[in-house]
Design a protein around this motif. Sequence first.
Motif, PDB file in Angstrom:
ATOM      1  N   UNK A  22      27.081  30.301  33.829  1.00 25.12           N
ATOM      2  CA  UNK A  22      28.273  31.207  33.796  1.00 25.12           C
ATOM      3  C   UNK A  22      29.439  30.940  33.023  1.00 25.12           C
ATOM      4  N   UNK A  23      29.710  31.927  32.359  1.00 20.45           N
ATOM      5  CA  UNK A  23      30.860  31.820  31.134  1.00 20.45           C
ATOM      6  C   UNK A  23      32.344  32.317  31.970  1.00 20.45           C
ATOM      7  N   UNK A  35      32.567  35.084  34.682  1.00 25.74           N
ATOM      8  CA  UNK A  35      33.743  35.513  35.633  1.00 25.74           C
ATOM      9  C   UNK A  35      35.129  35.645  34.702  1.00 25.74           C
ATOM     10  N   UNK A  36      35.765  36.622  34.904  1.00 26.39           N
ATOM     11  CA  UNK A  36      37.087  36.890  33.800  1.00 26.39           C
ATOM     12  C   UNK A  36      38.165  36.808  34.632  1.00 26.39           C
ATOM     13  N   UNK A  48      37.112  40.204  37.724  1.00 29.77           N
ATOM     14  CA  UNK A  48      35.778  40.604  37.763  1.00 29.77           C
ATOM     15  C   UNK A  48      34.751  39.315  37.654  1.00 29.77           C
ATOM     16  N   UNK A  49      33.728  39.448  38.251  1.00 36.04           N
ATOM     17  CA  UNK A  49      32.693  38.403  38.097  1.00 36.04           C
ATOM     18  C   UNK A  49      31.130  38.937  38.656  1.00 36.04           C
ATOM     19  N   UNK A  92      25.910  39.025  34.093  1.00 37.48           N
ATOM     20  CA  UNK A  92      26.618  39.841  32.908  1.00 37.48           C
ATOM     21  C   UNK A  92      25.914  41.161  32.709  1.00 37.48           C
ATOM     22  N   UNK A  93      24.675  41.243  32.677  1.00 37.39           N
ATOM     23  CA  UNK A  93      24.036  42.431  32.435  1.00 37.39           C
ATOM     24  C   UNK A  93      24.477  43.610  33.280  1.00 37.39           C
ATOM     25  N   UNK A  94      24.669  43.162  34.603  1.00 34.77           N
ATOM     26  CA  UNK A  94      25.281  44.198  35.493  1.00 34.77           C
ATOM     27  C   UNK A  94      26.564  44.703  35.157  1.00 34.77           C
ATOM     28  N   UNK A  95      27.483  43.758  34.955  1.00 36.19           N
ATOM     29  CA  UNK A  95      28.730  44.092  34.568  1.00 36.19           C
ATOM     30  C   UNK A  95      28.925  44.976  33.426  1.00 36.19           C
TER      31      UNK A  95
END
Length: 340
Positions: free
Chosen positions: A49-50, A223-224, A232-233, A236-239
């Motif tokens: 998780x980034x 997670x931003x 947003x979290x 990654x591909x879905x976001x």
Amino acid sequence: MTTEEEAPAVSSAGAPARLAARTRNLRKVYGKTVAVDHVDLDVPVGAVLGMLGPNGSGKTTTIRMLLGLVLPTAGTVELLGHRMPDGAGWALPEVGALVEGPGFHPFLSGRDNLLRVAAAEPRLASKDIPRAVGQALERVGLSAAANRRYRGYSLGMKQRLGLASALLIPRRFVVLDEPTNGLDPAGTREVRAVVADLHASGTTVLVSSHLLAEVEATCTHVAVLHQGSVVAQGELAELLEAGDAGVLVSTPDVAVAVDALRDNRIPAREAPGGVRVDLAATTAPEVVATLVGAGVAVHEVRRQRTGLEELFARLTESAEQGPRLSEVDTFEEARDDARR
């Protein structure tokens, strides 16, 4: 802690097995400054998780609370199934962490510093310490400089030694706060390889970073954070897929194509190589049918996915502007200075 002691139970609504860590309504206030504001963070087991955010967005404060280094003003933290900070004695031996840069003895060598850290590792037998230290140094590319004094290390070498201390033994969860800080491109690639290796072995990794390219290259989830809150979290591909989905239409009739689409209430604009079409309210077949019906020559239609940089900019720019939370990083230092 003895073997007879029982680990403290998590709350009745404890973290599901699929989560390595989670926070609920997490809040941290320093005086009148809100550092973290009602953060709900989920870290899936086995994910990389980034945690992204501008400087002062609350990333490091959130990590500190996750590890029990700072007590939250409000909210709950669960790490590897244990409520923090009460369960720190059971959870933290399974965690390797590099937070806000390493701290070592300047007059000792890199190897001697790491030997001291290893000696305090409860899950590492004394006879295994030299081997573990040697492997950790080799893993981060410091074998050749292992016998140099730490005070002579560059910033990048210090980061590597801190990473080595987090990897002395296999961990279930590894937390890396800006792990590529000060590293050259070769060092950055090595850290990327270490993260990939941890992921392949099933270790959950939390990486705090402001380097979007690195997060996009290494992370499975993101997670931003912005101004102390999660905006947003998720995967990654879905976001990225949930961003402004669109297609690039290659055509020599750019102006005609844009007019035809807009006449049919389909958002479109000129782009390098053709026309960029927003699919928020339409579909690719409808776009092609509209263009063909208008006599536009369509040479190619390619799906375009939102890049992380574009997604990040849109999420943070849409958030309400306010005081920079980077002031929080120096709050405790300023308070201590005032007391002296």
